[in-house]
Design a protein around this motif. Structure first.
Motif, PDB file in Angstrom:
ATOM      1  N   GLU A   1      -3.592   8.478   6.591  1.00 34.49           N
ATOM      2  CA  GLU A   1      -4.997   8.388   6.184  1.00 34.49           C
ATOM      3  C   GLU A   1      -5.299   9.531   5.226  1.00 34.49           C
ATOM      4  OE1 GLU A   1      -9.465   8.947   8.142  1.00 34.49           O
ATOM      5  OE2 GLU A   1      -7.688   9.486   9.307  1.00 34.49           O
TER       6      GLU A   1
ATOM      7  N   ALA B   1       1.543   4.637   2.683  1.00 37.86           N
ATOM      8  CA  ALA B   1       0.528   4.500   3.725  1.00 37.86           C
ATOM      9  C   ALA B   1       1.106   4.053   5.065  1.00 37.86           C
ATOM     10  CB  ALA B   1      -0.567   3.529   3.282  1.00 37.86           C
TER      11      ALA B   1
ATOM     12  N   THR C   1       0.876  -1.174   0.000  1.00 41.46           N
ATOM     13  CA  THR C   1       0.000   0.000   0.000  1.00 41.46           C
ATOM     14  C   THR C   1       0.914   1.225   0.000  1.00 41.46           C
ATOM     15  OG1 THR C   1      -1.585  -1.256   1.314  1.00 41.46           O
ATOM     16  CG2 THR C   1      -1.944   1.117   1.153  1.00 41.46           C
TER      17      THR C   1
END
Length: 185
Positions: free
Chosen positions: A100, A77, A74
């Motif tokens: 986020e 992140a 990801t």
């Protein structure tokens, strides 16, 4: 003193070493090193250090490595860091910031600091402070408009020393206990 630790350049890291503040790195004692989590850190005691926080369900090295790769897959992140004792090649401190993405604040981002832990034998040496400083640096340099964390009332003074202020309240609802503790994703 001879060291047995691996050079970060030779490790399979979660993210580039360059994202960690050189200033924070320079403030560590010379026998310690701060770097991103590596795919081989299960063997260096990553879960042992986390166990000072909570119960750790060790599902084995294969599951740990799979989780490492899922997090790294990801992009921009997850940023997990470790402090390593160079002589023993063991992890003595850990922490994570995850980013986020929001629809608020002009599509801004928020850094969430999680799982700050320092081995009991290393507590009182400002390693927790260095972990928080390194993670805050990553968050701010990732463009986050704020960095937040949850802590117990007993830890509020520590985080205030790190530059954080008490703001609002945390709420939690835990899922019912599962028969199997394997990840569901």
């Amino acid at each position: 003193m001879s060291t047995t630790h691996a050079d970060p350049a030779s490790l399979d890291l979660m993210f580039p070493q360059e994202l960690i503040s050189l200033e924070v790195s320079a403030q560590l004692p010379s026998d310690l090193q701060i770097r991103p989590l590596a795919s081989t850190d299960y063997k260096r005691g990553h879960l042992d250090v986390l166990s000072v926080l909570s119960i750790v369900n060790d599902l084995g090295e294969v599951a740990w490595v799979n989780q490492f790769h899922a997090m790294r897959a990801t992009p921009r992140a997850y940023f997990s860091i470790v402090i390593l004792d160079k002589a023993s090649d063991k992890i003595v401190g850990v922490g994570t910031v995850f980013i986020e993405r929001k629809f608020l604040r002009g599509l801004g981002s928020v850094g969430h600091i999680e799982d700050i832990a320092v081995d009991k034998s290393q507590q009182g040496k400002k390693l927790g402070l260095r972990i928080i400083q390194a993670l805050t640096h990553i968050s701010e340099n990732s463009g986050c408009y704020k960095t937040i964390l949850n802590c117990s009332d007993a830890n509020i003074p520590f985080y205030q020393k790190c530059g954080y202020v008490k703001k609002e309240n945390e709420m939690a609802k835990y899922a019912p206990e599962r028969v199997h503790n394997a990840p569901k994703l």
